[in-house]
Design an enzyme around this catalytic site. Structure first.
Site, PDB file in Angstrom:
ATOM      1  N   LYS A 184      14.012  11.396 -43.453  1.00  7.72           N
ATOM      2  CA  LYS A 184      12.889  12.054 -42.969  1.00  7.72           C
ATOM      3  C   LYS A 184      11.788  12.290 -43.956  1.00  7.72           C
ATOM      4  CE  LYS A 184      11.403  16.494 -42.770  1.00  7.72           C
ATOM      5  NZ  LYS A 184       9.938  16.399 -42.920  1.00  7.72           N
ATOM      6  N   GLU A 259      16.446  17.623 -55.822  1.00  9.72           N
ATOM      7  CA  GLU A 259      15.408  17.527 -56.853  1.00  9.72           C
ATOM      8  C   GLU A 259      14.337  18.323 -56.524  1.00  9.72           C
ATOM      9  OE1 GLU A 259      15.978  15.356 -59.552  1.00  9.72           O
ATOM     10  OE2 GLU A 259      17.748  14.264 -58.833  1.00  9.72           O
ATOM     11  N   CYS A 293       6.237  16.545 -59.874  1.00 13.58           N
ATOM     12  CA  CYS A 293       7.345  17.955 -60.291  1.00 13.58           C
ATOM     13  C   CYS A 293       7.302  17.784 -61.508  1.00 13.58           C
ATOM     14  CB  CYS A 293       8.603  17.389 -59.379  1.00 13.58           C
ATOM     15  SG  CYS A 293       9.091  15.727 -59.888  1.00 13.58           S
ATOM     16  N   GLU A 394       5.394  27.616 -60.016  1.00  9.87           N
ATOM     17  CA  GLU A 394       4.668  26.253 -59.955  1.00  9.87           C
ATOM     18  C   GLU A 394       3.547  26.307 -58.952  1.00  9.87           C
ATOM     19  OE1 GLU A 394       6.940  23.495 -57.451  1.00  9.87           O
ATOM     20  OE2 GLU A 394       6.852  21.761 -58.863  1.00  9.87           O
TER      21      GLU A 394
HETATM   22  P1  NAD Z   1       8.749  21.420 -49.395  1.00  8.53           P
HETATM   23  O1  NAD Z   1       9.987  21.706 -49.894  1.00  8.53           O
HETATM   24  O2  NAD Z   1       7.888  22.181 -48.640  1.00  8.53           O
HETATM   25  O3  NAD Z   1       9.001  19.981 -48.375  1.00  8.53           O
HETATM   26  C1  NAD Z   1       9.976  19.029 -48.851  1.00  8.53           C
HETATM   27  C2  NAD Z   1      10.394  18.264 -47.547  1.00  8.53           C
HETATM   28  O4  NAD Z   1      11.451  19.120 -46.890  1.00  8.53           O
HETATM   29  C3  NAD Z   1       9.594  17.841 -46.435  1.00  8.53           C
HETATM   30  O5  NAD Z   1      10.045  16.721 -45.851  1.00  8.53           O
HETATM   31  C4  NAD Z   1       9.439  19.009 -45.424  1.00  8.53           C
HETATM   32  O6  NAD Z   1       9.332  18.746 -44.138  1.00  8.53           O
HETATM   33  C5  NAD Z   1      11.059  19.515 -45.630  1.00  8.53           C
HETATM   34  N1  NAD Z   1      11.513  20.776 -44.882  1.00  8.53           N
HETATM   35  C6  NAD Z   1      10.753  21.965 -45.339  1.00  8.53           C
HETATM   36  N2  NAD Z   1      11.394  23.050 -44.808  1.00  8.53           N
HETATM   37  C7  NAD Z   1      12.724  22.426 -44.574  1.00  8.53           C
HETATM   38  C8  NAD Z   1      13.778  23.034 -43.802  1.00  8.53           C
HETATM   39  N3  NAD Z   1      13.887  24.220 -43.417  1.00  8.53           N
HETATM   40  N4  NAD Z   1      14.913  22.190 -43.773  1.00  8.53           N
HETATM   41  C9  NAD Z   1      15.030  20.899 -44.147  1.00  8.53           C
HETATM   42  N5  NAD Z   1      13.629  20.380 -44.443  1.00  8.53           N
HETATM   43  C10 NAD Z   1      12.469  20.955 -44.564  1.00  8.53           C
HETATM   44  O7  NAD Z   1       7.919  20.496 -50.442  1.00  8.53           O
HETATM   45  P2  NAD Z   1       6.658  19.726 -50.695  1.00  8.53           P
HETATM   46  O8  NAD Z   1       5.444  20.729 -50.448  1.00  8.53           O
HETATM   47  O9  NAD Z   1       6.648  18.731 -49.597  1.00  8.53           O
HETATM   48  O10 NAD Z   1       6.804  19.030 -52.027  1.00  8.53           O
HETATM   49  C11 NAD Z   1       6.195  19.756 -53.300  1.00  8.53           C
HETATM   50  C12 NAD Z   1       7.567  20.049 -54.036  1.00  8.53           C
HETATM   51  O11 NAD Z   1       8.536  18.933 -54.252  1.00  8.53           O
HETATM   52  C13 NAD Z   1       7.271  20.725 -55.408  1.00  8.53           C
HETATM   53  O12 NAD Z   1       7.960  22.026 -55.559  1.00  8.53           O
HETATM   54  C14 NAD Z   1       7.828  19.728 -56.307  1.00  8.53           C
HETATM   55  O13 NAD Z   1       8.067  20.013 -57.563  1.00  8.53           O
HETATM   56  C15 NAD Z   1       8.942  18.922 -55.708  1.00  8.53           C
HETATM   57  N6  NAD Z   1       9.313  17.746 -56.044  1.00  8.53           N
HETATM   58  C16 NAD Z   1      10.268  17.459 -56.988  1.00  8.53           C
HETATM   59  C17 NAD Z   1      10.571  16.132 -57.461  1.00  8.53           C
HETATM   60  C18 NAD Z   1      11.783  16.162 -58.314  1.00  8.53           C
HETATM   61  O14 NAD Z   1      12.296  14.991 -58.362  1.00  8.53           O
HETATM   62  N7  NAD Z   1      12.307  17.127 -59.011  1.00  8.53           N
HETATM   63  C19 NAD Z   1       9.924  15.221 -57.037  1.00  8.53           C
HETATM   64  C20 NAD Z   1       8.849  15.335 -56.205  1.00  8.53           C
HETATM   65  C21 NAD Z   1       8.422  16.742 -55.493  1.00  8.53           C
END
Ligand code: NAD
Length: 501
Positions: A184, A259, A293, A394
C-alpha cells in the site's frame, strides 16, 4: 523567483488503478491528487474498497501457497529482479517526473532515488544467490542443517517522502526470499507504485506475487496489518501510526518491522571547518525539504562557534532556491501536501510561542511565482531549550533548531535527549573524540564528518521509538525469512524412551 508549473497533463491524465492477482482492477471510489507545486488538482486515482483489499490478500496467499514463486530457485528469482532493476533504469526519467509531480521533490533528487531503487533490487538479486544457512556438528548418526525460508504473505505500508524507494526497500528483499506481497503506497503518492505494477506485468511476474492496493491508512492499510492471512507487516511512517500497526499485527502475532520517525542530532565541535560544517548542515536538513526520516533537524554546536555558525547557516539558508520540482534551478521543492505544510507552519508558530528565536525563514511562500503551492522557506530557530516541542517532536519539514554545548558530555546528553534514535552525526577533526561521541549516540545510523550517505549494503533502522528491526543489507533479507533447523537421523533405531511392554 520560482515560476508556477502546470502539470504535463498527458503524463498523469489517465486511469490509475489497483493491481490485484496480476491485473489492474477498476472499481472502488476515487481520490483527487494535488500538485504540490501549484496546489491544483493533478489527477484522479482509484481508492481501493474493502473487497479489493481482501482480494489482494487472497491473491497473495494463493500465490504463496500454490504458486511457483516461493518454490523457484533463488537464481530464478534473482534473474527476475535483475531484469526489474534494468526496467526501472530504462524508465527512470518517466518515473522521476511522476514522483516530482506527485510529491513535489526536485527532479534531480527524484532521479537519484530511481537509481537507488534499481540498485536495491540488484543488491538483493545478488545477495540471495550467495551461500546461507549452517551445518551443525551434532552427535552421529544425525546431521543438522539450518535453512532460511520465506515467511509467506508480506504486507507493506509505505509513506510519501520516497515513494518508490521505500517500496523497493521492502519488495526487493521480500521477493528475493520468495515471499508474496501486498503493497500500500501512501494515499498522497501512489503513481510510481502503479507504474511499477505495469513493469511487473510486462516482465510476467506470476499473478498474485505483488498486489498493490490504493488509499488511506485506516481503510486500506489497517486491514492489511490486522489480517489473519498476512504473515508479516513491514511499515515505514510515523511513530503514531507505527504503534497502531504494531497493535493491529498482534491479531496473529505477525512478524513486524517498523521504520519510524526521527529528530536526529548533528554535533559540531569548534575544531572543525565551520564552512564545511554549515554546508553539511544545509544538506542534512533541507534535502527533500526536510521530509526525510533521518534529517539532521537538531544542530548541536560548540558554544565558542555558535554565533558564527548561526550567522553562516542563516546566510546560506536564505540563498536556497525554492521552487517547483521540475524547474532546472530549483534546490528545494514544496512540501508534499497542504496538510503537511500546515503541520510545519503550526510547528513554526509553536516555536515562536515557546520563545525560540526565529533566525530566518518561517513563512509560507505564496503568490507571485509560487501560486498556491505548498512552499515553506528554509527555517532556523536558535536559543531553544531542550524541553521545547520544536526540539523534541518531529516536524518533517525545512525547520532546524540550533542548540549549543560547552562540554562533550553535554553534547551527548542533548543528542540523546529525545524519544527517537534513528540517526546522528559528529563533526570534529579529533577522530578519537569523534569516534567516542558517535559510539555514545543512541542511534542506528551514524556518521563522522558526513551526513545522509546511505548504502543498500548497510542496515537501516533506529533505536528507541524510531522503530523495530532493520531494512537493507543482509539484515534486511533476514527480516523476510523464517529460520528452520532440519535434523536428519541417518540410522534410525527405536528410541527406547518408554519401556516396551
Ligand atoms: P504516516 O504514518 O502518516 O503514514 C505512513 C503510511 O501509513 C501511509 O501509507 C498511510 O496511509 C499509512 N497509515 C496511516 N494510518 C494507518 C493505519 N491506521 N493503519 C495502517 N496504515 C496506516 O507517515 P507519513 O506522514 O506518510 O510519513 C512520514 C513519516 O514517515 C515520518 O514520521 C518519517 O520519519 C517516517 N519515515 C521513516 C523512515 C525510516 O526509514 N525510518 C523513512 C521514511 C519516512
Amino acid at each position: 523567483m520560482a515560476q508556477t508549473i502546470t502539470a504535463p497533463k498527458n503524463k498523469v491524465d489517465r486511469q490509475w488503478h489497483q493491481f490485484i492477482g496480476g491485473q489492474f482492477k477498476e472499481g472502488g471510489s476515487e481520490r483527487t491528487l494535488f500538485n504540490p507545486a501549484d496546489g491544483k488538482p493533478l489527477c484522479k486515482v482509484a481508492e481501493s474498497s474493502k473487497q479489493h483489499v481482501e482480494q489482494a490478500i487472497q491473491a497473495a496467499r494463493k500465490a504463496f501457497d500454490e504458486g511457483p514463486w516461493p518454490k523457484m530457485s533463488a537464481s530464478e528469482r534473482s534473474a527476475f529482479l535483475f531484469k526489474l532493476a534494468d526496467k526501472i533504469d530504462e524508465n527512470a526519467q518517466e518515473l522521476a517526473e511522476l514522483e516530482s509531480l506527485n510529491g513535489g521533490k526536485p527532479l534531480r533528487e527524484a532521479l537519484y532515488d530511481m537509481g537507488d531503487a534499481a540498485q536495491c533490487f540488484r543488491y538483493y538479486a545478488g545477495l540471495v544467490t550467495k551461500p546461507t544457512g549452517q551445518s551443525i556438528d551434532v552427535p552421529a548418526p544425525s546431521v543438522t542443517t539450518v535453512v532460511r525460508e520465506p515467511i509467506g504473505v508480506c504486507g507493506m505500508i509505505v509513506p510519501w517522502n520516497y515513494p518508490l524507494l521505500m517500496a523497493a526497500w521492502k519488495l526487493a528483499p521480500a521477493l528475493a526470499a520468495g515471499n508474496t506481497c501486498v503493497l500500500k503506497p501512501s494515499e498522497y503518492t501512489p503513481l510510481t507504485a502503479i507504474k511499477l505494477a505495469e513493469i511487473f506485468q510486462e516482465l510476467e511476474l506470476p499473478p498474485g506475487v505483488v498486489n498493490i492496493v490504493l488509499g488511506g491508512g485506516q481503510n486500506v492499510g489497517q486491514p492489511i496489518a490486522e489480517s489473519m492471512l498476512v504473515d508479516k507487516v513491514a511499515f515505514t511512517g510515523s511513530v503514531k501510526t507505527g504503534k497502531i500497526i504494531a497493535s493491529a499485527a498482534l491479531s496473529n502475532l505477525k512478524k513486524t518491522t517498523l521504520e519510524l520517525g526521527g529528530k536526529s542530532p548533528m554535533i559540531v565541535f569548534a575544531d572543525f571547518d565551520l564552512d564545511i560544517a554549515v554546508d553539511y548542515a544545509l544538506f542534512a536538513i533541507y534535502c527533500n525539504a526536510g521530509q526525510v526520516c533521518s534529517a539532521g533537524s537538531r544542530m548541536i554546536v560548540e558554544q565558542s562557534v555558535y554565533p558564527a555558525f548561526i550567522k553562516k547557516m542563516s546566510a546560506r539558508a536564505k540563498q536556497i532556491k525554492v521552487g517547483a520540482g521540475n524547474l532546472a534551478d530549483t534546490e528545494m521543492g514544496p512540501l508534499v501536501s497542504e496538510q503537511q505544510m500546515n503541520r510545519v507552519l503550526e510547528y513554526i508558530d509553536i516555536g515562536k510561542k515557546e520563545g525560540a528565536k526565529l533566525e530566518v525563514g518561517g513563512e509560507r511562500l505564496r503568490g507571485d511565482g509560487y501560486g498556491d503551492g505548498y512552499y515553506v522557506s528554509p527555517t532556523i530557530f536558535s536559543n531553544v531549550k531542550p524541553t521545547m516541542r520544536i526540539v523534541q517532536e518531529e516536524i518533517f519539514g525545512p525547520v532546524v533548531v540550533v542548540q549549543s554545548f560547552t562540554t562533550e558530555q553535554e553534547a551527548i546528553e542533548l543528542a540523546n535527549g529525545t524519544v527517537f534514535g534513528l540517526a546522528g552525526a559528529v563533526f570534529s577533526n579529533d577522530i578519537t573524540r569523534a569516534y567516542r561521541v558517535v559510539k555514545a549516540l543512541k542511534a542506528g545510523i551514524t556518521w563522522v564528518n558526513g551526513y545522509h550517505s546511505t548504502y543498500n549494503e548497510c542496515p537501516w533502522g533506529g533505536y528507541k521509538q524510531s522503530g523495530w528491526g532493520r531494512e537493507l543489507g543482509t539484515f534486511g533479507l533476514d527480516e523476510y525469512t523464517e529460520i528452520k533447523q532440519v535434523n536428519i537421523n541417518l540410522a534410525p533405531e527405536a528410541v527406547g524412551w518408554f519401556e516396551k511392554r
